[in-house]
Design a protein around this motif. Structure first.
Motif, short mmCIF file in Angstrom:
data_model
loop_
_atom_site.label_atom_id
_atom_site.label_comp_id
_atom_site.label_asym_id
_atom_site.label_seq_id
_atom_site.Cartn_x
_atom_site.Cartn_y
_atom_site.Cartn_z
N GLY A 132 -5.53 -16.85 -5.08
CA GLY A 132 -6.26 -15.89 -4.70
C GLY A 132 -5.69 -14.58 -4.97
O GLY A 132 -6.42 -13.45 -5.16
N TYR A 133 -4.48 -14.58 -4.59
CA TYR A 133 -3.81 -13.27 -4.73
C TYR A 133 -3.83 -12.66 -6.21
O TYR A 133 -4.03 -11.33 -6.37
N LEU A 134 -3.97 -13.45 -7.02
CA LEU A 134 -3.72 -13.04 -8.78
C LEU A 134 -5.33 -12.52 -8.94
O LEU A 134 -5.28 -11.60 -9.56
N PHE A 135 -6.16 -13.19 -8.27
CA PHE A 135 -7.55 -12.62 -8.54
C PHE A 135 -7.85 -11.34 -8.26
O PHE A 135 -8.25 -10.31 -8.74
N LEU A 136 -7.17 -11.16 -6.87
CA LEU A 136 -7.23 -9.89 -6.25
C LEU A 136 -6.31 -8.74 -6.99
O LEU A 136 -6.83 -7.60 -7.10
N MET A 137 -5.31 -9.06 -7.51
CA MET A 137 -4.55 -8.17 -8.42
C MET A 137 -5.19 -7.75 -9.53
O MET A 137 -5.37 -6.81 -10.02
N LEU A 138 -6.19 -8.73 -10.19
CA LEU A 138 -6.82 -8.23 -11.48
C LEU A 138 -7.91 -7.58 -11.11
O LEU A 138 -8.20 -6.37 -11.77
N ALA A 139 -8.51 -7.52 -10.06
CA ALA A 139 -9.77 -6.82 -9.24
C ALA A 139 -9.21 -5.47 -9.16
O ALA A 139 -9.84 -4.33 -9.59
N LEU A 140 -7.94 -5.33 -8.62
CA LEU A 140 -7.26 -4.07 -8.36
C LEU A 140 -6.84 -3.45 -9.67
O LEU A 140 -7.21 -2.09 -9.93
N SER A 141 -6.50 -4.06 -10.65
CA SER A 141 -6.11 -3.37 -11.96
C SER A 141 -7.30 -2.96 -12.70
O SER A 141 -7.17 -1.84 -13.65
N LEU A 142 -8.35 -3.42 -12.46
CA LEU A 142 -9.65 -3.05 -13.19
C LEU A 142 -10.36 -1.61 -12.67
O LEU A 142 -11.20 -1.29 -13.17
N ARG A 143 -9.75 -1.44 -11.30
CA ARG A 143 -10.61 -0.48 -10.47
C ARG A 143 -9.80 0.68 -10.13
O ARG A 143 -9.94 1.94 -10.16
N GLU A 144 -8.51 0.45 -9.82
CA GLU A 144 -7.61 1.48 -9.16
C GLU A 144 -6.86 2.27 -10.12
O GLU A 144 -6.29 1.64 -11.32
N ARG A 145 -5.96 3.17 -9.84
CA ARG A 145 -5.25 4.12 -10.73
C ARG A 145 -3.87 3.44 -10.54
O ARG A 145 -3.51 2.60 -9.94
N LEU A 177 8.67 -16.12 -8.67
CA LEU A 177 7.24 -16.45 -9.56
C LEU A 177 6.13 -15.45 -9.40
O LEU A 177 5.51 -14.86 -9.92
N PRO A 178 5.72 -15.17 -7.87
CA PRO A 178 4.75 -14.36 -7.51
C PRO A 178 5.11 -12.77 -7.93
O PRO A 178 4.19 -12.04 -8.37
N ILE A 179 6.28 -12.41 -7.97
CA ILE A 179 6.65 -11.06 -8.46
C ILE A 179 6.23 -11.02 -10.06
O ILE A 179 5.51 -10.06 -10.44
N VAL A 180 6.70 -11.79 -10.76
CA VAL A 180 6.56 -11.85 -12.11
C VAL A 180 5.06 -12.04 -12.57
O VAL A 180 4.36 -11.17 -13.18
N LEU A 181 4.21 -12.91 -12.11
CA LEU A 181 2.77 -13.22 -12.27
C LEU A 181 2.19 -11.92 -11.77
O LEU A 181 1.11 -11.55 -12.26
N SER A 182 2.17 -11.55 -10.59
CA SER A 182 1.52 -10.34 -10.11
C SER A 182 1.46 -9.03 -11.04
O SER A 182 0.63 -8.31 -11.31
N GLY A 183 2.85 -8.73 -11.20
CA GLY A 183 3.12 -7.77 -12.07
C GLY A 183 2.51 -7.87 -13.56
O GLY A 183 1.80 -6.87 -13.95
N ALA A 184 2.63 -9.27 -14.03
CA ALA A 184 2.11 -9.51 -15.44
C ALA A 184 0.49 -9.26 -15.42
O ALA A 184 -0.33 -8.76 -16.24
N VAL A 185 -0.28 -9.71 -14.24
CA VAL A 185 -1.68 -9.40 -14.21
C VAL A 185 -2.16 -8.02 -13.97
O VAL A 185 -3.01 -7.88 -14.56
#
Length: 436
Positions: A132-145, A177-185
């Motif tokens: 769920g957190y990775l989906f939120l990271m993807l939404a953030l990257s598509l909207r925020e600066r 792993l969460p650090i790497v995956l969140s940064g990659a997303v």
């Protein structure tokens, strides 16, 4: 100079947390849904479908996982799963606000599961929480600066690293792993967003270029028309003016009536030349600036009727008192009324020479009513307004266009006695004056 550089380093380090905190509380733009500008409906609905699917999967799965593997009670496990997953539906429009709900819920889940055995599962990010957190990271990257994304990733990294360092557990190798995956997303979403913006800007530039090409083509066509009008019409009208002015001096023994007629012809030709120059100025103007020359209106109708009367057409003008009660008419209405009468009288001169004409201007219910009726031609020639070998029918088309632009009505047609009738109804109160 060195002292300034040394003192600027602490000030930069002090300002950095302030900038990151501001990035976390200030969203970038509005609340348009993710992919809301896509052309295809299924693409616009895709973020909602993914969010609903995640809710349907993560809430029950997370509840079961937290209860069985992390030894939480069923109510507690369900509350944590709902707090971590339910807000994801709002991430389609407000991802940063949702992050402020999901991230504390994730921290709360980590605190509640800190005492579970090491082999129960990854900690502090259970699998369902991480998805769920990775989906939120993807939404953030598509909207925020980018500054906001960096702040989110730094907070995620610092809290994950602090949890891993403060609560060392055997077999807790999945903490990085969460650090790497969140940064990659975040990087992937930021790249996709940049590519999409680049394509959008390129499409806008192509539209601007296409509009500019169309504008340039229009200007070239207008310049060509202006050259043809100048070379053909204006030249011949100048010749007519010169010949009419010089006729009394070139022709000996010319009767006074004929001399007066030549003077009338010269005056009409000069008036036509003045209008031709104004038209050429409009055609040659790149910006299509509005013409500042006073346009003819109802006050010029008597002069117009006198002009055709001198050409041998018996014309009679009637203007009712209700027209004066309307006050000053909008320029577009007055000009259109003048042009309609002018074209109708010109048709009579061309197609029914010698016929009697009656011009009536009346007002009723905030509308201006123009009626031009002519009798049949004495010699049985073509009816006024009807296309003939000498005419193109452009006059009636021009009338209809003027009336249509003003939202009025036009009625034209032959009469049983061989004459012709032109009736126009023009609304006086216009929300804005169309261009003429």
């Amino acid at each position: 100079m060195k002292i300034r550089q040394l003192t600027s380093v602490p000030s930069t380090l002090t300002a950095l947390p302030i900038l990151l905190a501001d990035a976390l509380v200030t969203p970038t733009g509005g609340h348009e849904p993710l992919l809301g500008s896509a052309r295809r409906p299924w693409v616009r609905s895709l973020p909602y479908l993914v969010a609903v699917a995640l809710l349907a999967v993560l809430i029950p799965t997370g509840t079961v996982l937290l209860h069985t593997a992390y030894r939480l009670s069923v109510p507690t496990a369900a509350s944590v799963a709902v707090a971590q997953s339910a807000p994801l539906l709002a991430a389609v429009t407000r991802p940063l606000a949702v992050w402020w709900v999901v991230f504390p819920a994730s921290l709360a889940g980590a605190v509640l599961t800190v005492g579970t055995p090491a082999g129960a599962g990854p900690w502090p990010w259970p699998v369902t929480t991480l998805i769920g957190y990775l989906f939120l990271m993807l939404a953030l990257s598509l909207r925020e600066r980018g500054r906001t994304l960096l702040a989110v990733w730094l907070v995620t990294t610092l809290t994950t690293a602090a949890a891993g360092a403060g609560f060392t557990r055997a077999g807790n190798s999945g903490a990085p792993l969460p650090i790497v995956l969140s940064g990659a997303v975040l990087v992937l979403g930021w790249s996709l967003r940049g590519r999409g913006e680049a394509r959008r800007l390129l499409a806008e530039q192509e539209q601007i270029s296409e509009a500019e090409r169309g504008r340039r083509t229009l200007l070239e066509e207008r310049a060509r028309i202006a050259r043809e009008l100048h070379d053909v019409v204006a030249h011949h009208m100048s010749v007519i003016t010169v010949q009419a002015d010089s006729a009394p001096y070139r022709i000996a023994g010319l009767p006074p009536e004929a001399a007066e007629e030549f003077g009338t012809i010269a005056a009409s030709a000069r008036s036509s030349l003045a209008e031709m120059r104004r038209l050429l100025g409009v055609l040659r103007s790149e910006e299509s600036a509005p013409d500042r020359t006073p346009q003819p209106g109802l006050d010029r109708l008597p002069e117009l009727v006198d002009t055709v009367a001198r050409a041998g057409v018996r014309a009679e003008l009637t203007v009712t008192e209700a027209v004066g009660a309307l006050g000053e008419l909008p320029q577009a209405v007055g000009l259109s009324a003048y042009r309609i009468v002018q074209e109708a009288l010109a048709n009579v001169v061309r197609h029914a020479p010698g016929a009697a004409v009656w011009v009536s201007v009346a007002a009723e219910d905030d509308t201006l009513r123009i009626t031009v009726v002519n009798a049949g031609a004495p010699g049985g020639t073509a009816e006024a307004g009807i296309e003939s070998p000498e005419g193109t029918g452009h006059g009636l088309a021009g009338m209809r266009e003027r009336v249509r632009l003003l939202g009025g009505r036009l009625d034209t047609g032959p009469l049983p006695d061989g004459g012709f009738r032109v009736a126009a109804v023009l609304p006086v109160n216009q929300p804005e004056e169309p261009g003429t």
